[in-house]
Scaffold this motif. Structure first.
Motif, mmCIF file in Angstrom:
data_model
loop_
_atom_site.group_PDB
_atom_site.id
_atom_site.type_symbol
_atom_site.label_atom_id
_atom_site.label_comp_id
_atom_site.label_asym_id
_atom_site.label_seq_id
_atom_site.Cartn_x
_atom_site.Cartn_y
_atom_site.Cartn_z
ATOM 1 N N CYS A 22 0.882 -1.170 0.000
ATOM 2 C CA CYS A 22 0.000 0.000 0.000
ATOM 3 C C CYS A 22 0.915 1.214 0.000
ATOM 4 O O CYS A 22 1.679 1.408 0.959
ATOM 5 C CB CYS A 22 -0.885 -0.015 1.228
ATOM 6 N N VAL A 23 0.858 1.975 -1.066
ATOM 7 C CA VAL A 23 1.780 3.100 -1.233
ATOM 8 C C VAL A 23 0.992 4.382 -1.444
ATOM 9 O O VAL A 23 -0.040 4.385 -2.118
ATOM 10 C CB VAL A 23 2.716 2.855 -2.434
ATOM 11 N N ASP A 24 1.495 5.446 -0.864
ATOM 12 C CA ASP A 24 0.923 6.768 -1.095
ATOM 13 C C ASP A 24 1.968 7.641 -1.771
ATOM 14 O O ASP A 24 3.118 7.673 -1.351
ATOM 15 C CB ASP A 24 0.497 7.406 0.223
ATOM 16 N N SER A 25 1.556 8.360 -2.790
ATOM 17 C CA SER A 25 2.503 9.169 -3.544
ATOM 18 C C SER A 25 2.870 10.463 -2.851
ATOM 19 O O SER A 25 3.762 11.176 -3.306
ATOM 20 C CB SER A 25 1.920 9.485 -4.928
ATOM 21 N N GLY A 26 2.171 10.787 -1.751
ATOM 22 C CA GLY A 26 2.377 12.061 -1.095
ATOM 23 C C GLY A 26 3.452 12.079 -0.040
ATOM 24 O O GLY A 26 3.731 13.114 0.542
ATOM 25 N N PHE A 27 4.091 10.934 0.221
ATOM 26 C CA PHE A 27 5.201 10.863 1.168
ATOM 27 C C PHE A 27 4.805 11.272 2.577
ATOM 28 O O PHE A 27 5.600 11.834 3.312
ATOM 29 C CB PHE A 27 6.387 11.716 0.697
ATOM 30 N N LEU A 29 2.544 8.974 4.452
ATOM 31 C CA LEU A 29 1.809 7.849 5.018
ATOM 32 C C LEU A 29 2.293 7.496 6.417
ATOM 33 O O LEU A 29 1.540 6.953 7.212
ATOM 34 C CB LEU A 29 1.932 6.633 4.095
ATOM 35 N N GLY A 30 3.531 7.837 6.731
ATOM 36 C CA GLY A 30 4.065 7.546 8.054
ATOM 37 C C GLY A 30 3.326 8.239 9.177
ATOM 38 O O GLY A 30 3.403 7.808 10.330
ATOM 39 N N HIS A 31 2.616 9.286 8.873
ATOM 40 C CA HIS A 31 1.873 10.034 9.885
ATOM 41 C C HIS A 31 0.484 9.446 10.149
ATOM 42 O O HIS A 31 -0.246 9.947 11.002
ATOM 43 C CB HIS A 31 1.716 11.484 9.462
ATOM 44 N N TYR A 32 0.123 8.417 9.400
ATOM 45 C CA TYR A 32 -1.225 7.860 9.464
ATOM 46 C C TYR A 32 -1.225 6.454 10.040
ATOM 47 O O TYR A 32 -0.302 5.670 9.794
ATOM 48 C CB TYR A 32 -1.838 7.801 8.065
ATOM 49 N N ALA A 33 -2.276 6.144 10.781
ATOM 50 C CA ALA A 33 -2.562 4.750 11.109
ATOM 51 C C ALA A 33 -3.115 4.094 9.851
ATOM 52 O O ALA A 33 -3.883 4.710 9.102
ATOM 53 C CB ALA A 33 -3.583 4.656 12.236
ATOM 54 N N VAL A 74 8.898 3.512 6.288
ATOM 55 C CA VAL A 74 8.676 4.954 6.224
ATOM 56 C C VAL A 74 9.409 5.571 5.041
ATOM 57 O O VAL A 74 8.872 6.445 4.354
ATOM 58 C CB VAL A 74 9.122 5.611 7.542
ATOM 59 N N ALA A 75 10.612 5.099 4.778
ATOM 60 C CA ALA A 75 11.406 5.665 3.685
ATOM 61 C C ALA A 75 10.731 5.481 2.332
ATOM 62 O O ALA A 75 10.854 6.323 1.448
ATOM 63 C CB ALA A 75 12.796 5.039 3.677
ATOM 64 N N LYS A 76 10.008 4.364 2.181
ATOM 65 C CA LYS A 76 9.313 4.088 0.917
ATOM 66 C C LYS A 76 7.860 4.528 0.964
ATOM 67 O O LYS A 76 7.128 4.318 -0.018
ATOM 68 C CB LYS A 76 9.407 2.600 0.589
ATOM 69 N N ASN A 77 7.444 5.109 2.083
ATOM 70 C CA ASN A 77 6.068 5.584 2.208
ATOM 71 C C ASN A 77 5.079 4.457 1.914
ATOM 72 O O ASN A 77 4.084 4.645 1.195
ATOM 73 C CB ASN A 77 5.822 6.754 1.259
ATOM 74 N N ALA A 78 5.359 3.298 2.488
ATOM 75 C CA ALA A 78 4.577 2.120 2.172
ATOM 76 C C ALA A 78 4.227 1.323 3.419
ATOM 77 O O ALA A 78 4.940 1.371 4.429
ATOM 78 C CB ALA A 78 5.341 1.220 1.207
ATOM 79 N N VAL A 79 3.138 0.617 3.342
ATOM 80 C CA VAL A 79 2.733 -0.362 4.346
ATOM 81 C C VAL A 79 2.502 -1.682 3.617
ATOM 82 O O VAL A 79 1.906 -1.704 2.535
ATOM 83 C CB VAL A 79 1.461 0.078 5.089
ATOM 84 N N TYR A 80 2.989 -2.765 4.221
ATOM 85 C CA TYR A 80 2.918 -4.066 3.587
ATOM 86 C C TYR A 80 2.061 -5.027 4.396
ATOM 87 O O TYR A 80 1.917 -4.873 5.618
ATOM 88 C CB TYR A 80 4.317 -4.661 3.440
#
Length: 125
Positions: A22-27, A29-33, A74-80
């Motif tokens: 799950c990736v967000d292009s806005g960099f 995503l680390g701030h979100y649950a 966090v570096a990839k702005n992704a959740v797996y």
């Protein structure tokens, strides 16, 4: 505003593994649950796994506990979502969602602000 994109779904035999992204292009995503949810045909959407913002605590629903692992890069702005020992009952459309909330995991679907379009996971017997 987030734009969540899931990938990694597919067809796998029972006992196999898949990793969803799950990736967000806005960099940001680390701030979100973040939560992973799934919906099988004819059934309501259900939660699967959740990860908090910040220190990234996690929670798993009983149906996937011990088989699925949620993680964050966090570096990839992704959740797996690493899914092992897959079963036919895991067949569903899997979606990720994000909530701008502090304080832990979020299990309530209505608390999520952003949703991805979903990715199909099919487990054959």
């Amino acid at each position: 505003q987030l734009h969540l994109v899931e990938s990694g779904g597919g067809v796998v035999q029972s006992g196999g593994s898949l990793r969803l992204s799950c990736v967000d292009s806005g960099f940001t995503l680390g701030h979100y649950a973040v939560g992973w949810f799934r919906q099988a045909p004819g059934k309501e959407r259900e939660g699967v796994a959740y990860i908090s913002s910040g220190e990234s605590s996690t929670y798993y629903e009983d149906s996937v506990k011990g088989r699925f692992t949620i993680s964050r890069d966090v570096a990839k702005n992704a959740v797996y979502l690493q899914m092992n020992s897959l079963k036919p009952v895991d067949t569903a459309v899997y979606s990720c969602a994000a909530a701008y909330l502090d304080g832990g995991v979020v299990r309530v679907q209505s608390a999520y602000d952003y949703w991805g379009q979903g990715t199909q996971v099919t487990v054959s017997s």
